[in-house]
Write a protein that holds these residues in place. Structure first.
Motif, PDB file in Angstrom:
ATOM      1  N   VAL A  42       0.818  -1.220   0.000  1.00 23.41           N
ATOM      2  CA  VAL A  42       0.000   0.000   0.000  1.00 23.41           C
ATOM      3  C   VAL A  42       0.849   1.267   0.000  1.00 23.41           C
ATOM      4  CG1 VAL A  42      -1.896  -1.184   1.167  1.00 23.41           C
ATOM      5  CG2 VAL A  42      -0.237   0.105   2.534  1.00 23.41           C
ATOM      6  N   ARG A  43       2.155   1.114   0.200  1.00 18.14           N
ATOM      7  CA  ARG A  43       3.030   2.291   0.190  1.00 18.14           C
ATOM      8  C   ARG A  43       3.009   2.941  -1.193  1.00 18.14           C
ATOM      9  NH1 ARG A  43       9.016   1.112   1.895  1.00 18.14           N
ATOM     10  NH2 ARG A  43       7.984   0.905   3.929  1.00 18.14           N
ATOM     11  N   GLY A  44       2.829   4.236  -1.218  1.00 18.87           N
ATOM     12  CA  GLY A  44       2.859   4.958  -2.482  1.00 18.87           C
ATOM     13  C   GLY A  44       1.533   5.049  -3.197  1.00 18.87           C
ATOM     14  N   LEU A  45       0.501   4.380  -2.704  1.00 21.36           N
ATOM     15  CA  LEU A  45      -0.816   4.528  -3.325  1.00 21.36           C
ATOM     16  C   LEU A  45      -1.292   5.965  -3.111  1.00 21.36           C
ATOM     17  CD1 LEU A  45      -2.606   1.216  -2.253  1.00 21.36           C
ATOM     18  CD2 LEU A  45      -1.393   1.706  -4.391  1.00 21.36           C
ATOM     19  N   GLU A  46      -1.702   6.608  -4.177  1.00 24.50           N
ATOM     20  CA  GLU A  46      -2.005   8.033  -4.096  1.00 24.50           C
ATOM     21  C   GLU A  46      -3.388   8.318  -3.528  1.00 24.50           C
ATOM     22  OE1 GLU A  46      -1.331   9.733  -7.902  1.00 24.50           O
ATOM     23  OE2 GLU A  46       0.845   9.391  -7.861  1.00 24.50           O
ATOM     24  N   ASP A  47      -4.346   7.457  -3.790  1.00 21.26           N
ATOM     25  CA  ASP A  47      -5.708   7.704  -3.321  1.00 21.26           C
ATOM     26  C   ASP A  47      -5.855   7.269  -1.862  1.00 21.26           C
ATOM     27  OD1 ASP A  47      -6.607   8.670  -5.824  1.00 21.26           O
ATOM     28  OD2 ASP A  47      -6.796   6.612  -6.555  1.00 21.26           O
ATOM     29  N   PRO A  48      -6.892   7.766  -1.164  1.00 15.95           N
ATOM     30  CA  PRO A  48      -7.144   7.314   0.203  1.00 15.95           C
ATOM     31  C   PRO A  48      -7.310   5.790   0.258  1.00 15.95           C
ATOM     32  CG  PRO A  48      -8.514   9.205  -0.329  1.00 15.95           C
ATOM     33  CD  PRO A  48      -7.864   8.783  -1.606  1.00 15.95           C
ATOM     34  N   GLN A  49      -6.972   5.209   1.407  1.00 12.82           N
ATOM     35  CA  GLN A  49      -6.994   3.762   1.560  1.00 12.82           C
ATOM     36  C   GLN A  49      -7.882   3.345   2.725  1.00 12.82           C
ATOM     37  OE1 GLN A  49      -2.785   2.965   2.199  1.00 12.82           O
ATOM     38  NE2 GLN A  49      -2.405   4.660   0.799  1.00 12.82           N
ATOM     39  N   VAL A  50      -8.647   2.278   2.499  1.00 13.96           N
ATOM     40  CA  VAL A  50      -9.361   1.596   3.578  1.00 13.96           C
ATOM     41  C   VAL A  50      -8.907   0.144   3.529  1.00 13.96           C
ATOM     42  CG1 VAL A  50     -11.307   3.188   3.625  1.00 13.96           C
ATOM     43  CG2 VAL A  50     -11.413   1.223   2.106  1.00 13.96           C
ATOM     44  N   VAL A  51      -8.398  -0.334   4.638  1.00 15.31           N
ATOM     45  CA  VAL A  51      -7.767  -1.657   4.707  1.00 15.31           C
ATOM     46  C   VAL A  51      -8.427  -2.425   5.835  1.00 15.31           C
ATOM     47  CG1 VAL A  51      -5.608  -2.902   5.059  1.00 15.31           C
ATOM     48  CG2 VAL A  51      -5.574  -0.665   3.910  1.00 15.31           C
ATOM     49  N   GLY A  52      -9.013  -3.588   5.524  1.00 15.17           N
ATOM     50  CA  GLY A  52      -9.712  -4.297   6.591  1.00 15.17           C
ATOM     51  C   GLY A  52      -9.745  -5.784   6.377  1.00 15.17           C
ATOM     52  N   GLY A  53      -9.950  -6.489   7.488  1.00 11.36           N
ATOM     53  CA  GLY A  53     -10.082  -7.931   7.394  1.00 11.36           C
ATOM     54  C   GLY A  53      -9.880  -8.606   8.735  1.00 11.36           C
ATOM     55  N   ASP A  54      -9.737  -9.910   8.650  1.00 12.39           N
ATOM     56  CA  ASP A  54      -9.516 -10.774   9.815  1.00 12.39           C
ATOM     57  C   ASP A  54      -8.012 -10.879  10.026  1.00 12.39           C
ATOM     58  OD1 ASP A  54      -9.256 -12.810  11.641  1.00 12.39           O
ATOM     59  OD2 ASP A  54     -10.244 -14.331  10.419  1.00 12.39           O
ATOM     60  N   LEU A  55      -7.520 -10.277  11.108  1.00 12.32           N
ATOM     61  CA  LEU A  55      -6.079 -10.279  11.371  1.00 12.32           C
ATOM     62  C   LEU A  55      -5.651 -11.361  12.343  1.00 12.32           C
ATOM     63  CD1 LEU A  55      -5.222  -6.473  11.492  1.00 12.32           C
ATOM     64  CD2 LEU A  55      -5.623  -7.988   9.533  1.00 12.32           C
ATOM     65  N   ASN A  56      -6.607 -12.106  12.900  1.00 16.25           N
ATOM     66  CA  ASN A  56      -6.273 -13.214  13.812  1.00 16.25           C
ATOM     67  C   ASN A  56      -5.386 -12.764  14.961  1.00 16.25           C
ATOM     68  OD1 ASN A  56      -7.605 -15.638  12.860  1.00 16.25           O
ATOM     69  ND2 ASN A  56      -6.359 -15.441  11.010  1.00 16.25           N
ATOM     70  N   GLU A  57      -5.584 -11.524  15.428  1.00 17.32           N
ATOM     71  CA  GLU A  57      -4.728 -11.004  16.484  1.00 17.32           C
ATOM     72  C   GLU A  57      -5.466  -9.896  17.235  1.00 17.32           C
ATOM     73  OE1 GLU A  57      -0.254 -10.638  16.060  1.00 17.32           O
ATOM     74  OE2 GLU A  57      -0.845  -8.530  15.885  1.00 17.32           O
ATOM     75  N   ARG A  58      -5.223  -9.823  18.538  1.00 14.66           N
ATOM     76  CA  ARG A  58      -5.816  -8.769  19.358  1.00 14.66           C
ATOM     77  C   ARG A  58      -5.067  -7.446  19.160  1.00 14.66           C
ATOM     78  NH1 ARG A  58      -9.024 -11.039  23.715  1.00 14.66           N
ATOM     79  NH2 ARG A  58      -8.963 -13.328  23.636  1.00 14.66           N
ATOM     80  N   PRO A  59      -5.651  -6.330  19.622  1.00 14.37           N
ATOM     81  CA  PRO A  59      -5.048  -5.023  19.361  1.00 14.37           C
ATOM     82  C   PRO A  59      -3.636  -4.837  19.888  1.00 14.37           C
ATOM     83  CG  PRO A  59      -7.337  -4.766  20.009  1.00 14.37           C
ATOM     84  CD  PRO A  59      -7.001  -6.212  20.212  1.00 14.37           C
ATOM     85  N   ASP A  60      -3.240  -5.586  20.918  1.00 13.53           N
ATOM     86  CA  ASP A  60      -1.893  -5.405  21.458  1.00 13.53           C
ATOM     87  C   ASP A  60      -0.862  -6.304  20.785  1.00 13.53           C
ATOM     88  OD1 ASP A  60      -2.800  -7.791  22.469  1.00 13.53           O
ATOM     89  OD2 ASP A  60      -2.276  -7.372  24.556  1.00 13.53           O
ATOM     90  N   GLY A  61      -1.265  -7.055  19.757  1.00 17.04           N
ATOM     91  CA  GLY A  61      -0.324  -7.921  19.046  1.00 17.04           C
ATOM     92  C   GLY A  61       0.660  -7.117  18.207  1.00 17.04           C
ATOM     93  N   ARG A  62       1.792  -7.728  17.900  1.00 17.25           N
ATOM     94  CA  ARG A  62       2.857  -7.009  17.197  1.00 17.25           C
ATOM     95  C   ARG A  62       2.497  -6.688  15.754  1.00 17.25           C
ATOM     96  NH1 ARG A  62       8.367 -10.106  18.605  1.00 17.25           N
ATOM     97  NH2 ARG A  62       9.188  -8.493  17.198  1.00 17.25           N
ATOM     98  N   ALA A  63       1.730  -7.553  15.098  1.00 14.97           N
ATOM     99  CA  ALA A  63       1.336  -7.266  13.717  1.00 14.97           C
ATOM    100  C   ALA A  63       0.362  -6.089  13.667  1.00 14.97           C
ATOM    101  CB  ALA A  63       0.706  -8.505  13.086  1.00 14.97           C
TER     102      ALA A  63
END
Length: 226
Positions: free
Chosen positions: A132-153
């Motif tokens: 997603v680096r360098g994409l000029e338009d606004p970005q919305v990125v979502g999905g199942d990350l299999n991790e809680r908010p304090d996870g490293r990913a």
């Protein structure tokens, strides 16, 4: 723009149940994971008045079952798949990037599904951020990350993108398991400049039985070009 992030578990709990959730919430864009086969995905999209794009067909590889669905007047201008390296052979992971055109607006919508192991997820996030680096338009990125908010990913993602829940979320936002959720593992991230009007895990009865995940719904205001 109304965006729905939803792991639909391959419609194994009933395509009609997922369709009922989507009709009730009426999103402009769905960032979908575990989307089942292309034919069933296409039938589902038509049943809810949307159009779907998914990974390119290949006779040699298993599908990365992410999809982006849009409702007119939004349309997909182009899309491409980033297949993450080092995924499990029989359960490949990746990110589907779709460039969208709406009424006087453009945006990138990215449906992503991370792996089950911490090291795998961290590698996947590095590859996602490169994509997603360098994409000029606004970005919305979502999905199942299999991790809680304090996870490293997840933490690595929040260093580059804004967690929509922290900007407009309501309560704690747990999404899994659907019947009695105890963990927030489904997310929506936005690029700087995208305003989050609200983000919710919809408190409707249908989501308890339509999948093993509850969806995340967000109303967003995109920056105008120029």
């Amino acid at each position: 723009m109304r965006v729905l992030v939803y792991n639909v578990r391959g419609f194994r709990d009933g395509r009609d149940r997922v369709a009922a959730v989507v009709r009730r919430l009426s999103p402009d864009v769905i960032l979908m994971t575990e989307s089942d086969g292309r034919l069933r995905l296409g039938r589902f999209a038509r049943s809810v008045g949307m159009r779907a794009c998914a990974d390119p067909w290949s006779p040699l590889r298993r599908r990365v079952k992410n999809a982006v669905l849009v409702r007119p007047p939004w349309e997909v201008l182009e899309h491409r798949l980033v297949r993450f390296t080092g995924s499990e052979r029989f359960y490949p992971r990746g990110a589907l990037l779709a460039r969208l055109q709406g009424p006087d607006l453009r945006a990138w919508a990215v449906a992503v599904h991370l792996g089950l192991r911490p090291r795998e997820r961290r590698r996947h996030v590095r590859e996602l951020l490169l994509a997603v680096r360098g994409l000029e338009d606004p970005q919305v990125v979502g999905g199942d990350l299999n991790e809680r908010p304090d996870g490293r990913a997840v933490t690595a993602l929040t260093e580059r993108l804004d967690d929509a829940w922290t900007l407009g979320g309501d309560a704690a936002g747990e999404t899994f398991p659907a019947a009695e959720p105890t963990a927030r593992i489904d997310y929506l991230f936005v690029s700087p400049g995208v305003r989050v009007e609200r983000a919710i895990v919809p408190p409707i009865p249908d989501v308890r039985v339509a999948s093993d995940h509850r969806p995340v719904l967000a109303d967003l205001s995109l920056p105008t070009p120029g």
